[in-house]
Each structure stands twice: as structure tokens, then as C-alpha cells.
Motif scaffolding. Sequence first.
Motif, PDB file in Angstrom:
ATOM      1  N   UNK A   1      18.678  42.859  77.768  1.00  0.00           N
ATOM      2  CA  UNK A   1      18.197  41.484  77.631  1.00  0.00           C
ATOM      3  C   UNK A   1      18.214  41.044  76.172  1.00  0.00           C
ATOM      4  N   UNK A   2      17.839  41.947  75.258  1.00  0.00           N
ATOM      5  CA  UNK A   2      17.881  41.622  73.831  1.00  0.00           C
ATOM      6  C   UNK A   2      19.336  41.447  73.374  1.00  0.00           C
ATOM      7  N   UNK A   3      20.246  42.285  73.900  1.00  0.00           N
ATOM      8  CA  UNK A   3      21.663  42.140  73.550  1.00  0.00           C
ATOM      9  C   UNK A   3      22.208  40.793  74.017  1.00  0.00           C
ATOM     10  N   UNK A   4      21.796  40.372  75.215  1.00  0.00           N
ATOM     11  CA  UNK A   4      22.224  39.051  75.703  1.00  0.00           C
ATOM     12  C   UNK A   4      21.657  37.946  74.818  1.00  0.00           C
ATOM     13  N   UNK A   5      20.413  38.092  74.390  1.00  0.00           N
ATOM     14  CA  UNK A   5      19.770  37.104  73.511  1.00  0.00           C
ATOM     15  C   UNK A   5      20.542  36.955  72.208  1.00  0.00           C
ATOM     16  N   UNK A   6      21.013  38.084  71.638  1.00  0.00           N
ATOM     17  CA  UNK A   6      21.690  38.057  70.336  1.00  0.00           C
ATOM     18  C   UNK A   6      23.192  37.822  70.451  1.00  0.00           C
ATOM     19  N   UNK A   7      23.705  37.775  71.684  1.00  0.00           N
ATOM     20  CA  UNK A   7      25.119  37.497  71.862  1.00  0.00           C
ATOM     21  C   UNK A   7      26.045  38.628  71.471  1.00  0.00           C
ATOM     22  N   UNK A   8      25.547  39.874  71.479  1.00  0.00           N
ATOM     23  CA  UNK A   8      26.413  41.021  71.186  1.00  0.00           C
ATOM     24  C   UNK A   8      26.832  41.674  72.501  1.00  0.00           C
ATOM     25  N   UNK A   9      27.721  42.655  72.404  1.00  0.00           N
ATOM     26  CA  UNK A   9      28.215  43.327  73.613  1.00  0.00           C
ATOM     27  C   UNK A   9      27.064  44.006  74.349  1.00  0.00           C
ATOM     28  N   UNK A  10      26.996  43.776  75.663  1.00  0.00           N
ATOM     29  CA  UNK A  10      25.908  44.339  76.471  1.00  0.00           C
ATOM     30  C   UNK A  10      26.346  45.687  77.043  1.00  0.00           C
ATOM     31  N   UNK A  11      25.639  46.729  76.637  1.00  0.00           N
ATOM     32  CA  UNK A  11      25.925  48.059  77.169  1.00  0.00           C
ATOM     33  C   UNK A  11      25.338  48.171  78.575  1.00  0.00           C
ATOM     34  N   UNK A  12      25.988  48.910  79.482  1.00  0.00           N
ATOM     35  CA  UNK A  12      25.447  49.044  80.843  1.00  0.00           C
ATOM     36  C   UNK A  12      24.074  49.700  80.837  1.00  0.00           C
TER      37      UNK A  12
ATOM     38  N   UNK B   1      27.836  47.728  85.647  1.00  0.00           N
ATOM     39  CA  UNK B   1      27.777  46.694  84.609  1.00  0.00           C
ATOM     40  C   UNK B   1      27.204  45.391  85.194  1.00  0.00           C
ATOM     41  N   UNK B   2      26.103  44.903  84.612  1.00  0.00           N
ATOM     42  CA  UNK B   2      25.486  43.652  85.079  1.00  0.00           C
ATOM     43  C   UNK B   2      25.410  42.641  83.933  1.00  0.00           C
ATOM     44  N   UNK B   3      26.323  42.730  82.987  1.00  0.00           N
ATOM     45  CA  UNK B   3      26.233  41.905  81.785  1.00  0.00           C
ATOM     46  C   UNK B   3      26.289  40.413  82.088  1.00  0.00           C
ATOM     47  N   UNK B   4      27.091  40.006  83.090  1.00  0.00           N
ATOM     48  CA  UNK B   4      27.200  38.574  83.406  1.00  0.00           C
ATOM     49  C   UNK B   4      25.857  38.023  83.871  1.00  0.00           C
ATOM     50  N   UNK B   5      25.114  38.804  84.666  1.00  0.00           N
ATOM     51  CA  UNK B   5      23.809  38.352  85.142  1.00  0.00           C
ATOM     52  C   UNK B   5      22.820  38.234  83.986  1.00  0.00           C
ATOM     53  N   UNK B   6      22.856  39.194  83.049  1.00  0.00           N
ATOM     54  CA  UNK B   6      21.976  39.116  81.881  1.00  0.00           C
ATOM     55  C   UNK B   6      22.249  37.859  81.067  1.00  0.00           C
ATOM     56  N   UNK B   7      23.530  37.567  80.860  1.00  0.00           N
ATOM     57  CA  UNK B   7      23.900  36.400  80.055  1.00  0.00           C
ATOM     58  C   UNK B   7      23.455  35.113  80.756  1.00  0.00           C
TER      59      UNK B   7
ATOM     60  N   UNK C   1      18.566  55.067  70.044  1.00  0.00           N
ATOM     61  CA  UNK C   1      17.438  54.853  70.947  1.00  0.00           C
ATOM     62  C   UNK C   1      17.553  53.458  71.559  1.00  0.00           C
ATOM     63  N   UNK C   2      17.297  53.346  72.852  1.00  0.00           N
ATOM     64  CA  UNK C   2      17.391  52.060  73.541  1.00  0.00           C
ATOM     65  C   UNK C   2      16.142  51.835  74.383  1.00  0.00           C
ATOM     66  N   UNK C   3      15.711  50.578  74.457  1.00  0.00           N
ATOM     67  CA  UNK C   3      14.615  50.258  75.359  1.00  0.00           C
ATOM     68  C   UNK C   3      15.094  50.445  76.792  1.00  0.00           C
ATOM     69  N   UNK C   4      14.194  50.849  77.656  1.00  0.00           N
ATOM     70  CA  UNK C   4      14.574  51.151  79.026  1.00  0.00           C
ATOM     71  C   UNK C   4      14.332  49.960  79.943  1.00  0.00           C
ATOM     72  N   UNK C   5      14.693  50.158  81.206  1.00  0.00           N
ATOM     73  CA  UNK C   5      14.388  49.196  82.273  1.00  0.00           C
ATOM     74  C   UNK C   5      15.058  47.839  82.061  1.00  0.00           C
ATOM     75  N   UNK C   6      16.183  47.834  81.331  1.00  0.00           N
ATOM     76  CA  UNK C   6      16.940  46.590  81.153  1.00  0.00           C
ATOM     77  C   UNK C   6      16.510  45.726  79.990  1.00  0.00           C
TER      78      UNK C   6
END
Length: 912
Positions: free
Chosen positions: A343-354, A231-237, A334-339
Motif C-alpha cells: 500500500x505504501x509502494x502504491x502511495x509513492x508510485x514505485x514498483x509494487x512487490x508481490x 501479484x495484486x498490484x493493479x488492485x493496490x493502485x 525488511x517489509x511491513x506485512x499484511x499488505x
Amino acid sequence: MLGALVKSLLGSSNERYVKSLGKIVDQINGLESQIEALSDEELQAQTPRLRALLDKGHSLDDILPEAFATVREASRRVFGMRHFDVQMIGGIVLHRGEIAEMRTGEGKTLVATTATYLNALEGKGVHVVTVNDYLAKRDAEHMGRLHNFLGLTVGVIVPNLNEYERRDAYAADITYGTNNEFGFDYLRDNMKHERSQMVQRPFNFAIVDEVDSILIDEARTPLIISGPTDDKSELYIAVDAVVKQITPDLYEADEKTKNITLTEDGVEWVERTLETAGLLVGSNLYDVENTQVVHHLDQSLKAVVMFKRDIDYIVKDEKVVIIDEFTGRMMDGRRWSNGLHQAVEAKEGVRIEPENQTLASITFQNYFRMYPKLSGMTGTAATEAAEFYDIYKMNVVEIPTNVPVMRVDEEDEFYKNTLDKFGAIAKLIRTKYETGQPVLVGTVSIEKSELLSDFLTKEGVKHSVLNARFHEMEAHIVAQAGRLGAVTIATNMAGRGTDIQLGGNVDFRIDDELSEMPEGPERDAAIAAIRAEVAADKAKVLAAGGLCVIGTERHESRRIDNQLRGRSGRQGDPGLSKFYLCLEDDLLRIFGPDTLFSKMMNSNLADGEAIGSRWLSKAIETAQKKVEARNYEVRKQVVEYDDVMNDQRKVIYEQRSDIMDAEAVDEVVVDMRHDTINVLVADACPAGSYPEHWNVAGLKEKVQEILAIELPIEAWLEEDGIEPEIVEERITALADGHMAQKMGQDDPAIWRQVEKSILLDRLDHYWKEHLATLDALRQVVFLRAYAQKTPINEYKQEAFSLFERMLETIREDVTRILSVSELRMPEPAQLPELPDFLTGHIEPLTGLENSYDGDGSARVPELFGSFAGSPQAGVGSGAAGEDPYAGLAISRNAPCPCGSGNKYKHCHGALV
């Protein structure tokens, strides 16, 4: 000039080919009276009779006329619909493994029943591939009535089926499903440890509905089954917070490729800001220690600047859901790859999946090319005919319409800006609405459809909006788009799969309005009233000019425009189509020639004023061709790189299949041991070298580590004429004797299962790591171009070397585990049934662990006790080979009782 003259006299090659198929249609028609005279029982008896002919050596082509005539008569009795002659031609084209291009409303779903029935008679299975789950279920249920009447079984593959249901569906004569489900099942099957767990049969024949949407549009990205990583959600945020402060003057954006590049000032600003936030090691952004931060920064920049909400994705139920740019559909799961998705989840402020690690992947191109015979049908394929032949070796055959097309296609109308354009569209729609003529409007994004909706609301026009937000209501909205006075705004009409009938769709109205009414005279009367109302409305709509189709801008692909336009004028109905454009349209703004803009701006086009010209239409078509060519190159590159992996994938999957099918793999294990010894000796004792130059200490250490035997090589070196070949033979003899002694102490059946289990486990483990390595290699190999090297050639060479190294590592690891480990047997009464051995794995799409070992390894340690003697066994205890918890009923996935923080299976309960 000569070619044009020949074409005018003899017709095009397509017309000549279609005409040649008329002879077969004549044979089918010649059997019609004979088949029509059969009773229902005699008609149903045709299926076993035709199968008997195949058993006697007849080919499918031999029985085609009779089989097609049988289907036509069965359709007349089951549905009350008789196939047109052009539909029979379409069926022949499908049977021959070609693409049938048939206009909207020509009944492609019914066409497929002929080729499906004929090929299903062989009993090898036929797959009918659709673009979404709704169509798969609808077609399986509706067309299944016809196939069931003729004695064939029908299955359907949709999400959330268990393995037994999937296996039954694939065992049916005809199986309907989506491209994603078929592809994921193939990948899942090749992650299983027993043949009995696999659900698919060998590939035989597939018919792809909306073939251009599946094999062209969706083929740009591969299917991937993956598992979560750290889980790297803190770094994304944290990075997202920095990126949102970057001003446009600090970066350069390329909308064509959706890439963002920081300027020199941008790099300096980012370095200062990241350093202040404590995210940078040192002061240089591009130091090797900051590689991860740079990657997150790049993805966050793309997410914030280039990816737009309600265009590229929507936020639904606190999740970011991708929108297919071609169809406007939500792509759940379906999810975009390579992170990028994170990054989009962090932009929208929703829960970031690993982030996910690839466990298995395949492109649609390589998946569908595994079918010995592949065909498809769509309303628009001619513009991509070259790609279909290059990639899939399928010809596109244009099937003539049953009756001439009466639709009028008007010239495009061009405006200065979006507001002027939408204002003109709204006024036209209001005019049509007042006359009762139904209108279908195609937009390219949710944002544009909602903007137009606002314009229509101001004009007082009642309308329906069909986009990704209303995905569940899609079929019902489309079905009624031809009703009197209906106005429907659709994000995109590609592959909707529901016919727009003038006056409305009777079946859908019955479902919508009478679903809760019980059977009886009252319901029958209500149905009759609906049918009468629809017939009356159809007459009024025909008088008003049929369905009016309006395009709010040109799409990147001409096929998508043609799909929208093709919704009008079905089966000889009148109709109208027209496109409205402006300078702010994405296609013209990004891809249009510079001269187009300068000429238009210099013409002093007034606000609200419109123009139209052939020159303008030609310029737009040129822009579309540019985009199509670019997209083809993208897909071609995806295939070129996946072809490299595909060759390796075939080797691995064939080896897995051979291992699963074999009762014993002892010969494979012995060969691996001998190959490993050969490599060890070759490294330590190079051919042609003197014994005093050999790495004796290194060889002894390696032999002890991998083969668990003491090597008396010092004594061997005292002998005259000692050679590397002699050393290899003696080590081989010692290793074989050591293993024979070990295996003699236990039940041979158990050792066979253990060998099989470890072999599959190590193969899967290193294949997964190999996929991750290839992913990383593909991301950076383009840099070799700066050294005047061809990236794809470099990739091929590197991938081959990596693959050879992987196979060598697998051989060594399997040899080490079997040589070093020992089985510690529990009481015989505790021994479970053998069929439970190799069933454990993670469900790849959900990531949920079942009751068995979730990492895909066999349950050998849990079933037979821990493997002792491994250098890694007993992690955290400091005592190799000791498991103080062996007698306890500890779940393999539970935390280890020693307090290490690792799972039990990765600690004291470790396999290796």
C-alpha cells in the motif's frame, strides 16, 4: 523510610552485588605480575593450558581469574589498552548471564573480550550479536586480533555469504554477527533437507551488544522468511487512487495505534466511489465478496494517512525502505506485512512487490531464549529491568564508571511551537560553535533534522547531518562529532557503536585522510601530525566545556533520551546536556495529559518565550512511562502469541531433525500408515455401533484413494462377530502386504531416500500452510472478546486443534503418496550420486531458485522419473500416470510443454 535508611547505610542491592565482585577482581589483579612476565609464546600457550584444565573437570568459574588476566595482558600487548577494574567487573557480569549497564565511553566492546575468551575455551562456540553489519565486521576484525593472538578462531556473519562461508564462520570459536542474520540462519537451517546443509551449531552462549535495542526495541516484530504470492498490484493502485480522494471528515484517526476508521458518511462515500471504479461487487462494502477490497482499503488508508515519508520510511532507488523509529536506521530488506508495504509502494508510485506468504518465522524473544546462557551490555537498561527479567530471566547490573561523571544535565526548556523552539536551539548552537565547543543534536525524524539544518544554514553554522539518508557515512560522521567546532545533527544515537572522542578520532582521520598514501616516512610524519593536531584540539574542547548534547524533543522511551545524553561526559570528560520541548512535540500532543495543555495555553505563553519547571519535567516523564508501558504490552502480546507457535515450531523442527539424521524412516512411515488406517476405520465404523450402521461405501472409497487397495469388506460383513478392531487389523495387513510387494520390486536404498524425501516435503508443505492459517487466526481472534472470551486462550485452543489436524493430514498424505505412486526407473547409468537427493530449496531471503527443485521438494521425479498412479499426476494430459515428456531434459521449473501454463513440476512432472 526504613528502606531508604538501610540503602544509605549499606548501599543498594546493585552496589552490594558489584562490591562482592571486587573479590574476584582482586584475584585477577593478583595474577597480573605473573602473567605480565610471560613471553608472547608463553602467553599464547595459556589457551591450550586452560582448555586442558577444563578437560580435567575444572569449571569456567575455576579458571576465570587466570583467563581474565590472560586477556588483559594480551590486550595490553595487541592494542596498548589495559582493562580497567570496572571493565573486569563487567566481564564477570557477562559471563554470569546478566546484563552489564555501562555508560557510553566505558569500553563495552573491550569488556566483552574477557567473557568471550573464557567461554570460547569450551569449544562450543560463542556468538557476539551486534545491531548492524558495520559493527559486526569492525568488531570481528578489531577484536579478532586479540583472540587470534591467543589462538582462537573468529568468524563473522554478514549478508551475501554463501553456505560454506557461513558454516566456517559458525564453526569458529567466536562468531560476530547481527541479530537478523543469526535468526534468519536458524530459520533457513530448519528449511533444509540434509544435516550437512545446515550452518549453525547447537546454541551455547551469546553476548548481545546494545541489548536494549535488540531485545526490546526490535522485539516487537518477529523475523519472517517468506515467499511471494499472486501479484495484486493493479488492485493496490486502484484502491490507492480512491483513498487519496478521501477527506479528513470521512474518517477518524488514532495516532497512538495508527488505526483509521471510516465514519458512516465515509463508508457511504467509499461505497459509491468504489462502485463507480468497478471495484465493488454489489453495493455493500462489507459483503463477503468484498473482503479483499476492504482489506486493501484499510491498508491503503493507513499508508496514506498514518505513514509519513522521511519519518516512517524513505524512498531510495525507487524502493520504499522502512526507517527504524528508535534508531533512525534504514531497515533494508525488511517489509511491513499484511499488505501494508504494498500500500505504501502504491502511495509513492514505485514498483509494487508481490505480497509474501510466511514460510518460517520466530520472534527475537524465542530465538534468544534458546541459548543456554545469554548476556548483554548497553548504556541504558535499568528502565526496562523488569521486562528483561520477565522475558529473558536476565538481571540488570549497573557497573560504576571508571572515573566520576562530570557532565551537567540542565533543566528542560519549553516553548509554545516548533519554530520558536528550533530558533532557540539554532541560536544556542551558534553560540557554542563560535566558542569552538562541539555540539551533538538529537532529533526524532529525518524531517526534523532537515528543518534544523535549514535553521543552522541561515545562522551560518557549518554542520553535518546524520540520518537514514547518509547511513553509509554514519560511523565517520559520529567519530568526528567531538572535533573542535563540530556540529552534528543525528536522527537518533541509539546503538551507533562509535565512540565520540573529544578533539576527534585519530584512527578514523587516518583512514579518511591517508588511505591512499603508501607506507613510508611521509605517511608516518602525516600520522604524527594528525595525532598532535587531535591532542591540541582536545585541550581546546576541554577548555570550552566538552561535548554539548541537545535534544530537540523527548522520545517515547526514556532509554533513547539517556542514550543521547550519555554521549557526553565519557571517561570523566566535562560535558553539557539539555532538552528543548514544545506543545507540538508528538509525545506531548499524543500522550501528554490534557491538563498539561490547558495549563500551558492558559499561561499565555508569548511567542519565543521559554519556561522550565520540575512539574513540567514530571509530566513529560509520566507520558514517557505511559508509552513504555504500552510498548511493553505490545511486546508481551507478541511473545504470548508466538509462545503458542513456538511449542509447535519445536515439535516440527525436532521431527525434521530426527528425519534428517535417520538413515531410514520406514518405521515412521509404517506408524503413519497404521495411524491413518485407525482414523479411517474410526470414522466409518464408530465404536459400539452395529455393522449395518457403518459407512461401508465411504470406507471402500477412502481405502482405494489413500491405500490403493480393493477392500472385500462385503465378505467380511457376512461373518458373525465382525468388529471395527478386526476390520482395522485386516486393512492393516492388506496395506502392509501391498507396500511390501511394491518395495520388493525396487532397490531398498532408493525407497529409503524416497520415503525420507516425501516425508520432509509434506512436513514443510503443511507447516507452511499452518503458519498462514495461524496468521489469519491471529488477525481475527480479538473479535472473540466481544463474546466475553479471552482472545489468547481462544487462540491457544484453536491453534492446538489446527496443529492436530495438520499432523493427521500429513500422515494421510504421506501414506497416500507412497501407496498410490510407483517408481519408474531410468537406465542405471543415468542414476546420479545419492548426495544430490535433497539439496533443493528456495533461498528464503532472495527468493531466487537454484538449479534444483525450487519449491523445497526433493528431486525424486527428476532423478527417477515421474510418480505414476497418483490421482494428480499428469495434470493437463487427462491420462493419469502418463508423462509423454519423461524422456526429455525439461527443467522442473520450466513451463510444461503441454501448454497448460503451469510449471512442469506442477503439471506432467508432478510428484503427486
